[in-house]
Design a protein around this motif. Structure first.
Motif, PDB file in Angstrom:
ATOM      1  N   PHE A   1       0.832  -1.208   0.000  1.00  0.00           N
ATOM      2  CA  PHE A   1       0.000   0.000   0.000  1.00  0.00           C
ATOM      3  C   PHE A   1       0.865   1.255   0.000  1.00  0.00           C
ATOM      4  CE2 PHE A   1      -3.183  -2.976   1.786  1.00  0.00           C
ATOM      5  CZ  PHE A   1      -4.232  -2.708   0.915  1.00  0.00           C
ATOM      6  N   GLU A   2       1.954   1.224   0.768  1.00  0.00           N
ATOM      7  CA  GLU A   2       2.836   2.396   0.837  1.00  0.00           C
ATOM      8  C   GLU A   2       3.508   2.640  -0.498  1.00  0.00           C
ATOM      9  OE1 GLU A   2       6.654   4.050   3.439  1.00  0.00           O
ATOM     10  OE2 GLU A   2       5.805   2.075   3.862  1.00  0.00           O
ATOM     11  N   GLU A   3       4.007   1.583  -1.138  1.00  0.00           N
ATOM     12  CA  GLU A   3       4.692   1.728  -2.427  1.00  0.00           C
ATOM     13  C   GLU A   3       3.746   2.253  -3.503  1.00  0.00           C
ATOM     14  OE1 GLU A   3       7.976  -1.885  -1.876  1.00  0.00           O
ATOM     15  OE2 GLU A   3       5.980  -2.287  -2.718  1.00  0.00           O
ATOM     16  N   ALA A   4       2.492   1.852  -3.423  1.00  0.00           N
ATOM     17  CA  ALA A   4       1.506   2.261  -4.437  1.00  0.00           C
ATOM     18  C   ALA A   4       0.788   3.542  -4.068  1.00  0.00           C
ATOM     19  CB  ALA A   4       0.494   1.147  -4.639  1.00  0.00           C
ATOM     20  N   SER A   5       1.166   4.124  -2.936  1.00  0.00           N
ATOM     21  CA  SER A   5       0.514   5.355  -2.436  1.00  0.00           C
ATOM     22  C   SER A   5      -0.989   5.168  -2.304  1.00  0.00           C
ATOM     23  CB  SER A   5       0.831   6.553  -3.356  1.00  0.00           C
ATOM     24  OG  SER A   5       2.229   6.777  -3.409  1.00  0.00           O
ATOM     25  N   VAL A   6      -1.373   4.018  -1.815  1.00  0.00           N
ATOM     26  CA  VAL A   6      -2.788   3.725  -1.564  1.00  0.00           C
ATOM     27  C   VAL A   6      -3.031   3.861  -0.064  1.00  0.00           C
ATOM     28  CG1 VAL A   6      -4.617   1.974  -1.639  1.00  0.00           C
ATOM     29  CG2 VAL A   6      -2.983   2.183  -3.527  1.00  0.00           C
ATOM     30  N   ASN A   7      -3.929   4.761   0.290  1.00  0.00           N
ATOM     31  CA  ASN A   7      -4.229   5.019   1.700  1.00  0.00           C
ATOM     32  C   ASN A   7      -5.599   4.460   2.018  1.00  0.00           C
ATOM     33  OD1 ASN A   7      -4.537   5.948   4.279  1.00  0.00           O
ATOM     34  ND2 ASN A   7      -4.294   8.134   3.781  1.00  0.00           N
ATOM     35  N   THR A   8      -5.646   3.421   2.837  1.00  0.00           N
ATOM     36  CA  THR A   8      -6.912   2.777   3.149  1.00  0.00           C
ATOM     37  C   THR A   8      -7.519   3.282   4.455  1.00  0.00           C
ATOM     38  OG1 THR A   8      -5.773   0.995   4.309  1.00  0.00           O
ATOM     39  CG2 THR A   8      -6.233   0.659   1.953  1.00  0.00           C
TER      40      THR A   8
END
Length: 345
Positions: free
Chosen positions: A335-342
């Motif tokens: 998630f961090e590498e893809a800049s996805v904030n859940t």
């Protein structure tokens, strides 16, 4: 020959599981692939496992019981004919190994035929087939020990060539009968529940096969796992047992095929603890006894396609699933590498 098979070192388990959980997906959403990735990571003791030089060894051997044709619809000569087919690239295992870039090695463990050092065949012949266990043990203890040692040595050679994931196949007219006897001995399941179709036995012929094997089972009373393997097994089954033990000792990932190979594994597991830690069960064979053996081992295979061919075909067909497990672990973004904030803002 003694083996030292240690349980999996789980010191990296939380690290690998954390890496799996942080991939761009809901936790657990890749199901069995996540379990495979974790298992192989633990086997290789790394969070970045790899699958190097995948190989399948096919062991071929003949069985004394098959000469009379009481338990097998195909004549014994089919074993040698299929070995030639393997060497000429014409069998199902050839097609699947070629498709998935798996190295294939064919081993004469004890075929009742002279192959005259034909190119591509590993000559590890113990004898020209086992003896008929209707009358006497299939092999001597020395022959059984030699077969186990040979299977182990062949795995060592493959390992030294850079292989870290290995599967096993077999060819031998009559070997489903041997596997049924071994299954009954180790699982304590009645022999009639262990006997299946093999190469196509049905109806009255199947009842006769059950009766013959029931008589064999009552005749012999092996006192140990090694003695049972010598009494009921085939050279190809004993070599597979040794190969499994050595692969586990070397901390290789082991692909378990169908009914015959699982019977060899059950024998190996009775001899040494911790073998199952290194095994991935490829498929459920349609051979009657296989599901019962899997239940005995408390294992669930990856696929069930109604296959019961042997040769290692189930392992070869399931292999791409294992590559997918390693691919997501190593190549999928977090998630961090893809800049996805859940998290909620």
């Amino acid at each position: 020959m003694n083996f030292t098979i240690t349980p999996l070192d789980k010191s990296l388990e939380s690290k690998i599981q954390h890496k799996i959980n942080l991939k761009t997906k809901p936790v657990g959403s890749l199901g069995v692939l996540e379990k495979i990735a974790l298992q192989i990571g633990l086997i290789q003791h790394t969070s970045v496992p790899s699958l190097d030089n995948p190989t399948i060894l096919v062991f071929a051997g003949d069985h004394g019981i098959a000469e009379k044709g009481e338990v097998n619809p195909y004549p014994q000569v089919v074993t040698q004919q299929m070995v030639y087919n393997f060497l000429h690239g014409g069998a199902a295992i050839n097609a699947f190994c070629n498709q998935h870039h798996i190295a294939l090695k064919i081993v004469d463990a004890g075929v009742n035929h002279d192959f005259d050092q034909i190119e591509g065949l590993i000559d590890a012949k113990i004898a020209y087939g086992t003896k008929n266990y209707e009358n006497e043990p299939a092999m001597s203890r020395d022959e059984c020990c030699k077969a186990i040692q040979t299977g182990a040595s062949l795995v060592t050679e493959v390992y030294n060539d850079g292989c870290n994931i290995i599967g096993f196949g077999e060819m031998g007219i009559g070997n489903s009968s041997a596997a049924s006897l071994l299954m009954s001995y180790f699982t304590k399941i009645p022999i009639e529940e262990c006997v299946g179709a093999g190469t196509g036995v049905q109806g009255d012929a199947k009842k006769k096969k059950q009766a013959v094997l029931q008589s064999v089972f009552q005749k012999h009373k092996p006192a140990s796992a090694n003695e049972a393997l010598a009494t009921f097994g085939g050279f190809e089954i004993a070599m597979t047992t040794g190969a499994i033990l050595r692969a586990a000792e070397l901390k290789m990932t082991i692909l378990i095929d169908g009914f015959i190979v699982t019977a060899a594994l059950v024998a190996a597991n009775a001899m040494y603890e911790n073998v199952l830690d290194y095994c991935i069960f490829a498929h459920t064979s349609n051979e009657q006894g296989h599901q019962k053996m899997l239940n005995f081992l408390e294992k669930k295979p990856l696929i069930h396609l109604g296959m019961r061919l042997g040769e290692g075909t189930g392992a070869a067909v399931a292999y791409p699933i294992i590559t997918s497990a390693i691919a997501f672990l190593n190549n999928m973004a977090s998630f961090e590498e893809a800049s996805v904030n859940t998290s909620e803002s």
